[in-house]
Motif scaffolding. Structure first.
Motif, PDB file in Angstrom:
ATOM      1  N   UNK A 151       0.810  -1.216   0.000  1.00 33.95           N
ATOM      2  CA  UNK A 151       0.000   0.000   0.000  1.00 33.95           C
ATOM      3  C   UNK A 151       0.835   1.253   0.000  1.00 33.95           C
ATOM      4  N   UNK A 152       0.208   2.362  -0.272  1.00 36.03           N
ATOM      5  CA  UNK A 152       0.870   3.662  -0.225  1.00 36.03           C
ATOM      6  C   UNK A 152       1.040   4.073   1.234  1.00 36.03           C
ATOM      7  N   UNK A 153       1.751   5.175   1.432  1.00 35.08           N
ATOM      8  CA  UNK A 153       1.892   5.698   2.791  1.00 35.08           C
ATOM      9  C   UNK A 153       0.519   6.030   3.342  1.00 35.08           C
ATOM     10  N   UNK A 154       0.273   5.667   4.580  1.00 37.30           N
ATOM     11  CA  UNK A 154      -1.007   5.996   5.195  1.00 37.30           C
ATOM     12  C   UNK A 154      -2.114   5.010   4.876  1.00 37.30           C
ATOM     13  N   UNK A 214      -2.452  -8.274 -12.265  1.00 39.85           N
ATOM     14  CA  UNK A 214      -2.953  -7.008 -11.739  1.00 39.85           C
ATOM     15  C   UNK A 214      -2.151  -6.589 -10.514  1.00 39.85           C
ATOM     16  N   UNK A 234       6.861   3.067  -8.160  1.00 44.16           N
ATOM     17  CA  UNK A 234       7.163   4.266  -8.967  1.00 44.16           C
ATOM     18  C   UNK A 234       6.904   5.524  -8.170  1.00 44.16           C
ATOM     19  N   UNK A 235       5.887   5.494  -7.307  1.00 39.46           N
ATOM     20  CA  UNK A 235       5.547   6.693  -6.539  1.00 39.46           C
ATOM     21  C   UNK A 235       6.478   6.902  -5.354  1.00 39.46           C
ATOM     22  N   UNK A 263       1.130  -5.042 -11.370  1.00 32.61           N
ATOM     23  CA  UNK A 263       1.022  -3.652 -11.819  1.00 32.61           C
ATOM     24  C   UNK A 263       0.784  -2.704 -10.649  1.00 32.61           C
ATOM     25  N   UNK A 264      -0.045  -3.108  -9.688  1.00 33.89           N
ATOM     26  CA  UNK A 264      -0.260  -2.265  -8.506  1.00 33.89           C
ATOM     27  C   UNK A 264       1.052  -2.061  -7.758  1.00 33.89           C
ATOM     28  N   UNK A 282      -3.540  -5.990  -1.209  1.00 33.86           N
ATOM     29  CA  UNK A 282      -3.329  -4.598  -1.594  1.00 33.86           C
ATOM     30  C   UNK A 282      -4.327  -3.748  -0.816  1.00 33.86           C
ATOM     31  N   UNK A 283      -3.826  -2.770  -0.087  1.00 32.13           N
ATOM     32  CA  UNK A 283      -4.693  -1.933   0.738  1.00 32.13           C
ATOM     33  C   UNK A 283      -5.083  -0.661  -0.011  1.00 32.13           C
ATOM     34  N   UNK A 284      -6.378  -0.471  -0.227  1.00 29.39           N
ATOM     35  CA  UNK A 284      -6.868   0.717  -0.929  1.00 29.39           C
ATOM     36  C   UNK A 284      -7.799   1.525  -0.041  1.00 29.39           C
ATOM     37  N   UNK A 330       3.374   0.375  -9.711  1.00 29.85           N
ATOM     38  CA  UNK A 330       3.056   1.803  -9.566  1.00 29.85           C
ATOM     39  C   UNK A 330       3.286   2.290  -8.145  1.00 29.85           C
ATOM     40  N   UNK A 331       3.061   1.423  -7.196  1.00 26.92           N
ATOM     41  CA  UNK A 331       3.342   1.766  -5.805  1.00 26.92           C
ATOM     42  C   UNK A 331       4.820   2.137  -5.670  1.00 26.92           C
TER      43      UNK A 331
END
Lengths: 354, 358
Positions: free
Chosen positions: B156-159, B279, B289-290, B282-283, B260-262, B286-287
């Protein structure tokens, strides 16, 4: 109290800007697509940019980095960079008519003189690039010069003397302008003009000795040029709206002599280089208002939530398209000396043959 | 100018690097877990030197009036993030060890911890990511734990809740491996990238709170105050050793589940759905890449001129390595939930259900 400005990009894409700004002193810098301005209202624009306060409709969104709100076909965020802060909402990011709401503020005189510039540079220009691609047209960063119906593309990063070369080559009647910053490549090698900030280029070309407008007197001359002379008649003289792609050059500045080298790399490598330049454009801005163009980050945030979307696939698809266009196209690496000399434009002019 | 120190780090024998510069830079707690004795140049993958340097600009191609490049070499004359400005140079990009010279512009900020944290985040961490990919391992921005021998990663992203969920699940019997980054090897093994927990007021929970010393609590309060005074501009994290918080931890495990946490706003109930491996890749891509925008930018700039070099192919190689390292038979899931509606407890239960029955 809003005003509308309608634009038609060679019949390929149509868009509208709606803004409340009133001061027209620097209209030619404030509105960067003046070259494509349409007298009559366009009934079915593909993109509508509304500049001013708005209420975002960001419910049921995925939240990325506590900052980007994403759902299918939709994007919203509040952002800041350098001297600018803004909030932007895009509905119809991938499908349907694209509606953009943009409310931004830049610290300083720019907010008074060119309040609409930010929205166009940060969001509209990248969206035009994406929309053009959907229709099979590629927007490429670089210098485009035309001679005898042939288009010569110089793929170059900032600081490579693109504008100066264009000013001299066109000023001396050697060729016509396709774009000093970008051009549009269509199917079958067709090239369309894309002169952003056209009147600024014309001012530099007609009045200035080089492309830098530093001192106050130059700035005053610029304002007078924009507001006194009428240039509509001269429009088609120096711009080549349609031409055929003949040759591609990679141009860069380097200490030392003018250097020319035939590039025998594989298609894959060349395509990657052009795509890298496009990616840098989504990331870097040559003006002082923001340090970078944030659109690449927005695309990544959207791609993280929708990794199989058109936005996510854009760069790979762009690469494939370039590979097709580059088949059989001669590519030349060009190095221009660090300091601009007359010889630079002369050598480039001599390349505009065959 | 202060005394120059040198330190060496060895990450699972896959990435070996050296840091040269002020003491607090070399002995930062971020890589303390991997610190080791002397490593010779032959063994090192990269060396980061913080301090003044003179770039070699002969025969360089100039891009955007900002980057000077030639084969194996990148020099950026100035870049910045918020108020921190720096110059940076990469040498020996194709032949290792890669030498990175970086100098912070402001003499005051140069000596502060936030400069070091910045360098770790924008240079050292992405280089670790790059070298791991060259060695065919994959760094994944995910927390990791193991239960009954089954390795679980939360991507997951930050947060997004990586740290919070891992903490909750460890309380209910899982064993902690990492909270922010995980390394997946070609043999489907998951290793934690052990680094201090970055604690701020928003991600603190009971378990972490109970392990804080009095000094920690004071520092945390100071950080909150500075954040409030600067209206959120300055964020100072408290770094604590995860092994002090989680006493039962593991080093490695076999990869079995990826979630994957959204985070969503206003979703009625938390949702769990199964997704394909393609899928998930790919998630994850991009995670990642950011995570490293500055490094990405330096690489993209270099690849405008040298698109065939190793480093220019980094992202493509990363995606390929994910495809090879992630097992086909692994369980791949996506969870949508609303942190606002405090659904994280539901999320934990959903995850527990899945891992119990597969």
């Amino acid at each position: 109290m809003s005003r509308e400005f309608n634009y038609d990009l060679h019949g390929i894409l149509k868009f509208r800007i709606v803004t409340k700004s009133r001061l027209d002193l620097l209209k030619d810098i404030n509105l960067i697509f003046s070259y494509f301005e349409s007298e009559s209202r366009i009934e079915d624009p593909d993109i509508i940019l509304r500049i001013g306060r708005f209420d975002p409709s960001n419910q049921h969104c995925s939240l990325v980095d506590h900052k980007y709100w994403v759902r299918e076909n939709y994007f919203y965020c509040r952002d800041q960079d350098g001297k600018a802060r803004w909030e932007v909402e895009v509905t119809g990011l991938e499908n349907g008519v694209t509606y953009v709401n943009f409310n931004g503020h830049v610290k300083g005189l720019q907010q008074v003189l060119i309040p609409d510039y930010l929205a166009q540079n940060l969001v509209l220009r990248p969206l035009i690039e994406l929309r053009l691609f959907e229709r099979g047209f590629l927007s490429i960063h670089g210098l485009g010069l035309e001679k005898n119906g042939n288009a010569y593309l110089f793929v170059a990063r900032g600081g490579a003397h693109k504008t100066r070369i264009a000013m001299d080559a066109i000023g001396k009647g050697q060729c016509r302008l396709i774009g000093d910053d970008r051009l549009i490549l269509g199917p079958g090698g067709q090239v369309f003009s894309y002169p952003i900030l056209f009147n600024l280029f014309r001012f530099r070309s007609d009045i200035m000795k080089d492309e830098h407008i530093y001192c106050l007197s130059d700035k005053l001359r610029m304002i007078r040029y924009f507001n006194v002379q009428s240039h509509k008649g001269q429009k088609t003289e120096i711009v080549a709206d349609k031409s055929k792609l003949r040759r591609i050059f990679f141009m860069a500045r380097k200490k030392g002599q003018f250097e020319l080298r035939e590039n025998k790399s594989r298609l894959e490598e060349i395509a990657n280089r052009i795509v890298s330049s496009s990616q840098m454009e989504m990331n870097y801005s040559e003006n002082s208002m923001t340090i970078s163009v944030p659109f690449m980050r927005y695309m990544l945030a959207y791609s993280f939530v929708f990794p199989e979307s058109k936005v996510a696939d854009y760069w790979n698809n762009l690469r494939s398209q370039f590979k097709e266009i580059l088949i059989g196209m001669p590519i030349i690496d060009l190095y221009v000396p660090n300091n601009y000399v007359d010889e630079t434009f002369q050598k480039i002019s001599s390349l505009l043959n065959g | 100018m202060g005394k120059i120190y040198t330190s060496f780090c060895n990450l699972l024998d896959q990435v070996k690097f050296s840091l040269i510069g002020p003491r607090k830079f070399c002995h930062s707690s971020s890589y303390s877990h991997y610190r080791t004795d002397f490593l010779s140049n032959d063994e090192l993958d990269f060396i980061v030197r913080l301090g003044e340097f003179t770039p070699n600009l002969d025969d360089c191609i100039i891009l955007d009036d900002k980057y000077y490049l030639k084969n194996n070499y990148i020099y950026c004359i100035g870049d910045h993030y918020k108020m921190l400005k720096w110059k940076i140079e990469f040498k020996n990009l194709e032949t290792h060890p890669i030498h990175i010279n970086i100098n912070m512009e402001s003499p005051i900020l140069r000596t502060m911890k936030m400069s070091y944290s910045l360098i770790e985040g924008i240079i050292i961490d992405p280089l670790i990511h790059y070298i791991l990919t060259l060695k065919k391992s994959t760094l994944i921005h995910a927390s990791c734990m193991t239960k009954n021998g089954k390795g679980i990663i939360l991507v997951g992203r930050g947060g997004a809740g990586k740290t919070t969920l891992v903490t909750q699940m460890v309380e209910k019997g899982s064993r902690f491996i990492s909270d922010n980054y995980t390394i997946l090897t070609p043999a489907n093994e998951l290793y934690g990238f052990v680094e201090p927990l970055n604690i701020f007021s928003y991600n603190i929970n009971e378990k972490i709170k109970s392990s804080l010393t009095f000094a920690h609590r004071i520092r945390l309060k100071n950080g909150e105050l500075i954040n409030w005074l600067t209206r959120g501009y300055v964020k100072i994290f408290l770094k604590i050793d995860p092994f002090n918080v989680f006493d039962d931890n593991a080093i490695e495990t076999k990869a079995r589940f990826a979630f994957l946490l959204c985070p969503n706003n206003k979703i009625e109930n938390a949702e769990l759905l199964r997704i394909t491996k393609e899928k998930m890749i790919k998630h994850i891509y991009y995670n990642q890449r950011m995570e490293f925008p500055y490094f990405d930018k330096y690489v993209t700039t270099y690849s405008f001129l040298f698109s065939n070099d190793k480093i220019s192919k980094h992202l493509v190689n990363y995606e390929k390595a994910l495809e090879e390292n992630l097992p086909d038979g692994m369980g791949y899931y996506l969870i949508r939930y609303s942190p606002h509606l405090l659904q994280i407890g539901d999320v934990r239960e959903m995850i527990e259900e899945v891992i119990k029955y597969e």
